[in-house]
Enzyme design. Structure first.
Site, short mmCIF file in Angstrom:
data_model
loop_
_atom_site.label_atom_id
_atom_site.label_comp_id
_atom_site.label_asym_id
_atom_site.label_seq_id
_atom_site.Cartn_x
_atom_site.Cartn_y
_atom_site.Cartn_z
N HIS A 74 -3.25 -0.13 -5.10
CA HIS A 74 -2.30 -1.19 -5.44
C HIS A 74 -2.99 -2.54 -5.27
O HIS A 74 -3.49 -2.84 -4.20
CB HIS A 74 -1.05 -1.10 -4.56
CG HIS A 74 -0.12 -0.01 -4.98
ND1 HIS A 74 1.18 -0.23 -5.34
CD2 HIS A 74 -0.31 1.32 -5.13
CE1 HIS A 74 1.75 0.92 -5.69
NE2 HIS A 74 0.87 1.87 -5.56
N LYS A 295 1.25 -2.10 9.02
CA LYS A 295 0.04 -2.20 9.83
C LYS A 295 -0.18 -1.04 10.78
O LYS A 295 -1.28 -0.86 11.31
CB LYS A 295 0.07 -3.51 10.65
CG LYS A 295 -0.26 -4.74 9.84
CD LYS A 295 -1.76 -4.85 9.63
CE LYS A 295 -2.14 -5.60 8.38
NZ LYS A 295 -2.28 -4.80 7.17
#
Ligand code: PHB
Length: 396
Positions: A74, A295
């Site tokens: 992406h 994250k």
């Protein structure tokens, strides 16, 4: 029974499995234990976004080829607010990308690599505590799947055992650290449908936040902000679609059968000590972030990249300088990721007590980010991942 190894690793999640893999490449033997079964580990749905550095580590060390073939790259995300869509172009701003590859697929690859290498991994083994962290023979006291006691004596013990870590208890007390709760959670669904958009949509709407993510061409993952006390059965299928659709104006969601639903609580946490003597914490045992910045798994990989080289230097060269430096070096990235995750969360979610001022200020913040090249670049750099210190030693 007592067994002996060089590195005893508690937890067969991304941190523990990758650490064992990187140590094995350096000829360092380890034993991994995990209370769960292999099937539980390989089927629990977790995060989906891998930083470019994470992908490089997985693919270039032989931990996963499938991340490049099954995963999809992406080059940006869509930030939606005030009825508008704004693309954050990662390639143009940060020169990097992310990969969508479900965490449990990465775990399957890591477990397969571990078994193919004939390495020791024990499922259904529950670590109860870590003893003698300050000695040169720390040990993990555990119970195996049949209820028989097992002691693993090692040169180093690594707690990669998630947010309810028992290793952490032996370092600084189970909950000792810097902690923050949020007044909302995510309601997550998996559904059988084609993607509703090419890229992930992070949407701030007057009704609350929504994230339109993906899993594959046939399966999609979507989330919306909900009350942390909500149960996964709080809404029926039609209500779920109405709620999600209302939060992404301007995009028509492609609907399909919903086959999984869950509620994810939000927390930010950093343990007060990442090391005591010969016991070290990595991954969620050391820190938890809310999922908005994607994250969690990436931070675990960054910890392990640093720690694997530090343990190699200690075990092969008798040089503890890198292990001594590990907590401080790891904490630099951990706190940057804490900030980014908190920032994305606060900027995108509707605070339950938000005043008109708070709402408008938040839209001002979003507009500042998307209209400024510096703002877009900061978001892209953090999302795609800062450079990984120590990665050369691991890839070399
Ligand atoms: C997911 O697909 O599960 C996902 C993606 C991006 C996030 C969090 C979760 O920020």
């Amino acid at each position: 029974m007592t067994v002996r190894t060089r590195v005893a690793i508690i937890g067969a999640g991304p941190a523990g499995l990758l650490l064992a893999h990187l140590l094995d490449r350096q000829g360092i033997e380890s034993i991994i234990v995990d209370a769960r079964t292999r099937e539980q580990i390989e089927t629990t749905i977790r995060a989906g976004i891998l930083e470019q550095g994470t992908v490089e580590v997985l693919s270039r060390t032989g931990a996963s080829d499938r991340v490049l073939t099954v995963g999809s790259r992406h080059d940006g995300i869509d930030l939606a607010f005030a009825g508008e869509h704004h693309r954050i172009d990662f390639a143009a701003t940060a020169g990097r990308a992310v990969w969508l590859y479900p965490q449990h697929e990465a775990l399957k690859d890591l477990i397969a690599a571990r078994l193919a290498a004939g390495q020791d991994i024990r499922f259904g083994v529950t670590a109860e505590r870590v003893e003698d962290p300050d000695s040169d023979r720390p040990r993990v006291v555990a119970v195996d799947a049949d209820g028989a006691p097992l002691v693993i004596e090692a040169d180093w013990v690594v707690g990669a055992d998630g947010s309810r870590s028992v290793a952490r208890a032996s370092i600084s007390g189970r909950h000792s650290g810097a902690y923050r709760e949020y007044p909302f959670a995510w309601f997550g669904i998996l559904c059988e449908a084609p993607p509703s958009a090419e890229e992930l949509i992070y949407s701030n709407s007057p009704e609350g936040f929504a994230l339109i993510s993906q899993r594959s061409p046939e399966v999609q993952r979507m989330y919306f902000q909900c009350d942390p006390e909500a149960g996964p059965d709080a809404l029926d299928e039609a209500e779920l679609w109405t709620t999600l659709q209302a939060r992404v104006p301007g995009t028509t969601l492609k609907q399909g059968r919903i086959f999984q639903r869950d509620v994810l609580r939000f927390r930010s946490f950093v343990a007060s000590d990442l090391r005591r003597g010969r016991v070290v914490l990595v991954g969620d045992a050391a820190h938890t972030v809310p999922p908005t910045g994607a994250k969690g798994m990436n931070l675990a990989v960054a910890d392990v990249v640093l720690l694997s080289e530090a343990l190699r230097a200690s075990l092969s060269d008798g040089d503890d300088a890198l292990v001594d430096a590990f907590p401080e070096r790891a904490l630099e990235r951990i706190w940057k990721a804490q900030h980014f995750s908190w920032w994305m969360t606060s900027m995108l979610h509707l605070q339950p007590e938000a005043s008109d001022f708070d709402r408008r200020r938040q839209l001002g913040e979003l507009r500042t980010v998307v209209e400024s090249e510096a703002g877009r670049t900061y978001l892209a750099e953090a999302y795609t991942g800062w450079p990984l210190p120590g990665v050369e030693a691991v890839l070399g």
